[in-house]
Motif scaffolding. Structure first.
Motif, PDB file in Angstrom:
ATOM      1  N   CYS A  95       0.838  -1.190   0.000  1.00 49.62           N
ATOM      2  CA  CYS A  95       0.000   0.000   0.000  1.00 49.62           C
ATOM      3  C   CYS A  95       0.879   1.249   0.000  1.00 49.62           C
ATOM      4  O   CYS A  95       2.028   1.211   0.432  1.00 49.62           O
ATOM      5  CB  CYS A  95      -0.917   0.026   1.229  1.00 49.62           C
ATOM      6  SG  CYS A  95      -1.998  -1.414   1.386  1.00 49.62           S
ATOM      7  N   ARG A 100       1.003  11.648  -3.772  1.00 53.16           N
ATOM      8  CA  ARG A 100      -0.419  11.459  -3.466  1.00 53.16           C
ATOM      9  C   ARG A 100      -0.733  10.021  -3.101  1.00 53.16           C
ATOM     10  O   ARG A 100      -1.681   9.751  -2.348  1.00 53.16           O
ATOM     11  CB  ARG A 100      -1.270  11.906  -4.657  1.00 53.16           C
ATOM     12  CG  ARG A 100      -1.170  11.019  -5.888  1.00 53.16           C
ATOM     13  CD  ARG A 100      -2.038  11.554  -7.021  1.00 53.16           C
ATOM     14  NE  ARG A 100      -2.086  10.631  -8.138  1.00 53.16           N
ATOM     15  CZ  ARG A 100      -1.174  10.540  -9.097  1.00 53.16           C
ATOM     16  NH1 ARG A 100      -0.090  11.326  -9.037  1.00 53.16           N
ATOM     17  NH2 ARG A 100      -1.303   9.686 -10.087  1.00 53.16           N
ATOM     18  N   HIS A 101       0.060   9.065  -3.625  1.00 57.26           N
ATOM     19  CA  HIS A 101      -0.167   7.660  -3.279  1.00 57.26           C
ATOM     20  C   HIS A 101       0.102   7.416  -1.791  1.00 57.26           C
ATOM     21  O   HIS A 101      -0.548   6.570  -1.172  1.00 57.26           O
ATOM     22  CB  HIS A 101       0.717   6.760  -4.137  1.00 57.26           C
ATOM     23  CG  HIS A 101       0.450   6.877  -5.604  1.00 57.26           C
ATOM     24  ND1 HIS A 101      -0.689   6.386  -6.192  1.00 57.26           N
ATOM     25  CD2 HIS A 101       1.175   7.447  -6.607  1.00 57.26           C
ATOM     26  CE1 HIS A 101      -0.668   6.630  -7.495  1.00 57.26           C
ATOM     27  NE2 HIS A 101       0.454   7.276  -7.769  1.00 57.26           N
ATOM     28  N   ARG A 103      -0.537   9.407   0.626  1.00 57.59           N
ATOM     29  CA  ARG A 103      -1.675   9.898   1.411  1.00 57.59           C
ATOM     30  C   ARG A 103      -2.869   8.959   1.333  1.00 57.59           C
ATOM     31  O   ARG A 103      -3.792   9.066   2.147  1.00 57.59           O
ATOM     32  CB  ARG A 103      -2.060  11.296   0.933  1.00 57.59           C
ATOM     33  CG  ARG A 103      -0.957  12.338   1.182  1.00 57.59           C
ATOM     34  CD  ARG A 103      -1.418  13.744   0.872  1.00 57.59           C
ATOM     35  NE  ARG A 103      -1.560  13.977  -0.556  1.00 57.59           N
ATOM     36  CZ  ARG A 103      -0.556  14.345  -1.365  1.00 57.59           C
ATOM     37  NH1 ARG A 103       0.668  14.501  -0.870  1.00 57.59           N
ATOM     38  NH2 ARG A 103      -0.765  14.549  -2.661  1.00 57.59           N
ATOM     39  N   ARG A 104      -2.860   8.061   0.369  1.00 58.78           N
ATOM     40  CA  ARG A 104      -3.955   7.093   0.244  1.00 58.78           C
ATOM     41  C   ARG A 104      -3.714   5.834   1.074  1.00 58.78           C
ATOM     42  O   ARG A 104      -4.576   4.949   1.118  1.00 58.78           O
ATOM     43  CB  ARG A 104      -4.121   6.693  -1.216  1.00 58.78           C
ATOM     44  CG  ARG A 104      -4.543   7.829  -2.143  1.00 58.78           C
ATOM     45  CD  ARG A 104      -4.536   7.362  -3.587  1.00 58.78           C
ATOM     46  NE  ARG A 104      -4.834   8.443  -4.526  1.00 58.78           N
ATOM     47  CZ  ARG A 104      -4.632   8.383  -5.832  1.00 58.78           C
ATOM     48  NH1 ARG A 104      -4.124   7.256  -6.354  1.00 58.78           N
ATOM     49  NH2 ARG A 104      -4.924   9.394  -6.619  1.00 58.78           N
ATOM     50  N   THR A 105      -2.555   5.735   1.700  1.00 61.34           N
ATOM     51  CA  THR A 105      -2.206   4.508   2.415  1.00 61.34           C
ATOM     52  C   THR A 105      -3.252   4.095   3.448  1.00 61.34           C
ATOM     53  O   THR A 105      -3.662   2.918   3.478  1.00 61.34           O
ATOM     54  CB  THR A 105      -0.830   4.649   3.091  1.00 61.34           C
ATOM     55  OG1 THR A 105       0.124   5.123   2.139  1.00 61.34           O
ATOM     56  CG2 THR A 105      -0.360   3.318   3.655  1.00 61.34           C
ATOM     57  N   ASP A 107      -6.467   4.585   3.624  1.00 57.99           N
ATOM     58  CA  ASP A 107      -7.671   4.057   2.968  1.00 57.99           C
ATOM     59  C   ASP A 107      -7.396   2.696   2.333  1.00 57.99           C
ATOM     60  O   ASP A 107      -8.251   1.790   2.378  1.00 57.99           O
ATOM     61  CB  ASP A 107      -8.157   5.037   1.900  1.00 57.99           C
ATOM     62  CG  ASP A 107      -8.672   6.345   2.489  1.00 57.99           C
ATOM     63  OD1 ASP A 107      -9.061   6.337   3.683  1.00 57.99           O
ATOM     64  OD2 ASP A 107      -8.675   7.360   1.779  1.00 57.99           O
ATOM     65  N   GLU A 108      -6.216   2.528   1.731  1.00 54.71           N
ATOM     66  CA  GLU A 108      -5.863   1.237   1.144  1.00 54.71           C
ATOM     67  C   GLU A 108      -5.785   0.161   2.222  1.00 54.71           C
ATOM     68  O   GLU A 108      -6.223  -0.981   2.014  1.00 54.71           O
ATOM     69  CB  GLU A 108      -4.533   1.330   0.405  1.00 54.71           C
ATOM     70  CG  GLU A 108      -4.567   2.181  -0.854  1.00 54.71           C
ATOM     71  CD  GLU A 108      -3.222   2.180  -1.576  1.00 54.71           C
ATOM     72  OE1 GLU A 108      -2.676   1.082  -1.803  1.00 54.71           O
ATOM     73  OE2 GLU A 108      -2.719   3.263  -1.888  1.00 54.71           O
ATOM     74  N   SER A 124      -4.466   1.630   9.953  1.00 53.19           N
ATOM     75  CA  SER A 124      -4.470   2.986   9.420  1.00 53.19           C
ATOM     76  C   SER A 124      -3.831   3.958  10.403  1.00 53.19           C
ATOM     77  O   SER A 124      -3.048   4.836  10.014  1.00 53.19           O
ATOM     78  CB  SER A 124      -5.910   3.410   9.115  1.00 53.19           C
ATOM     79  OG  SER A 124      -5.963   4.733   8.644  1.00 53.19           O
TER      80      SER A 124
END
Length: 420
Positions: A95, A100-101, A103-105, A107-108, A124
């Motif tokens: 993840c 930007r990837h 910052r998605r960690t 949610d992933e 999370s």
């Protein structure tokens, strides 16, 4: 491998990984990961990823720049792409990523946890807390821009994240390992990789426990405004009479130089000569079928000898990442262009070996293990070409091996250079 592994200097380099290399990095990275899981288990792969020296060698053997910070982004990206189709089978999920990837960690992690029955909220929170520790609790002058979270289906994890210091053109990589972790604020890192920038504020050091406790006491008794006023008074006093720089504990560290080319001093020559000698010694017995392929077979076994060490080697053998670039070169032609035909053969042989092992036939994986064992037996007992001679030879033969770099195909570049 120990939880705390040391540090290294990582020069910043620009440029992107071309698609032709990125696809092969994903294929090779995943098959090496599968081989490690098959031989030593999933927990050992997590430990390897948390070891900064091994991580750098892993990227170098995949054809990435052997010494630059770009290995972090490219290796994590390769694993994320490559493991996606196999994540259910291997029980490994990557993840996050860069920008930007990253910052998605969270949610992933929640999405993956819902499928696995894990506590997504806790994972999370772990992701955010790890990032906060390395950006706030460890104030070393590096701004985080990459956060990768590798999660196993049993809830174990590794975090690899990286910060940048634009002024010094340096990066620092931080490795976290869930195994043995008892506190996020008391010496939690598996390792920190990066150039020594002088005194830093590291509130996660065990020696800072009293400081952390006192900070909470001060905040409770003085409040934020009172703390700011007290700090201003101390800063004025320090400016008048600076305190001596405090002594800092030293960890083993890997110093990666600024120069992009591979030089003799970057490689432990006796190890490289042993890798090549092991390939020559074991190839006739273990890779006879492969050697029937003209021009490619023997050179592929040499690459496999270095890949074998990434799979089986002891931690002490990963102090010279440049040596592993002799497997498949580098995208910027250092030490030589990527030999595409050799690279593809390496992937094919490894994939076949792991595939046979899944069916209970381990003879091919055993042959690769013997390559590594033979290299260690031969180290210091064999002589061979110098590092400079090997680089010159590889560059001369590059068109025959489908040599390619960000500058183009070597055969086409050589044709342009020939006099009309």
């Amino acid at each position: 491998m120990s939880q705390r592994s040391g540090s290294a200097d990582l020069p910043l380099h620009g440029g992107r990984v071309p698609a032709w290399l990125a696809e092969r990095m994903s294929a090779l990275g995943v098959i090496i990961s599968e081989a490690i899981v098959a031989e030593y288990g999933r927990d050992e792969l997590l430990r390897r990823l948390a070891h900064p020296f091994w991580f750098q060698c892993f990227g170098a053997v995949m054809g990435m720049d052997w010494h630059s910070s770009g290995i972090t982004t490219s290796v994590l990206g390769a694993l994320k792409r490559g493991l996606k189709p196999r994540e259910a089978e291997l029980g490994l999920f990557v993840c996050g990523g860069r920008g930007r990837h990253s910052r998605r960690t969270p949610d992933e992690l929640v999405a993956v946890s819902d499928r696995l029955g894990l506590d997504g909220a806790a994972l999370s929170r772990t992701s955010r807390l790890v990032a906060k520790v390395d950006s706030a609790a460890v104030q070393d002058g590096f701004d985080l821009y990459l956060h990768g979270f590798i999660l196993a289906e049993d809830g174990r994890w590794v975090v690899v994240q990286q910060g940048m210091n634009g002024g010094s053109r340096q990066a620092r990589r931080y490795h976290w390992l869930s195994e043995g972790l008892t506190s996020f604020v008391d010496a939690p890192h598996a390792a920190i990789e990066g150039q020594n920038q002088g005194a830093i504020v590291n509130l996660t050091d065990r020696r800072a426990e009293a400081s952390r406790s006192r900070q909470l006491d001060l905040l409770g008794s003085l409040g934020p405004d009172g703390v700011s006023q007290a700090y201003a008074r101390l800063a004025t006093r320090a400016a008048r009479r600076p305190d001596p720089e405090p002594a800092q504990g030293l960890l083993p560290h890997l110093v990666l130089p600024e120069h992009h080319d591979v030089r003799a001093e970057d490689v432990v020559a006796r190890r490289l000569q042993a890798n090549l000698a092991a390939a020559a010694d074991r190839a006739p017995a273990d890779f006879a079928e492969l050697l029937l392929a003209p021009k490619v077979g023997a050179r592929t076994v040499e690459a496999l000898a270095l890949v074998a060490e990434v799979i089986h080697g002891a931690p002490c053998r990963f102090t010279d990442p440049a040596r592993f670039s002799f497997a498949h070169g580098g995208k910027d032609r250092h030490p030589f262009p990527v030999p595409i035909t050799v690279y593809d053969e390496t992937i094919r042989v490894l994939k076949a070996a792991v595939g046979h092992a899944r069916l209970g036939q381990s003879d091919r994986l055993d042959a690769i293990r013997r390559l590594d064992a033979q290299a260690r037996r031969l180290e210091g007992r064999v002589a061979g070409p110098s590092v400079d001679a090997l680089i010159a030879s590889e560059r001369a033969r590059s068109p025959d091996y489908g040599g390619r770099s960000v500058f183009g195909w070597e055969a086409e570049l050589a044709a342009k250079d020939r006099p009309a």
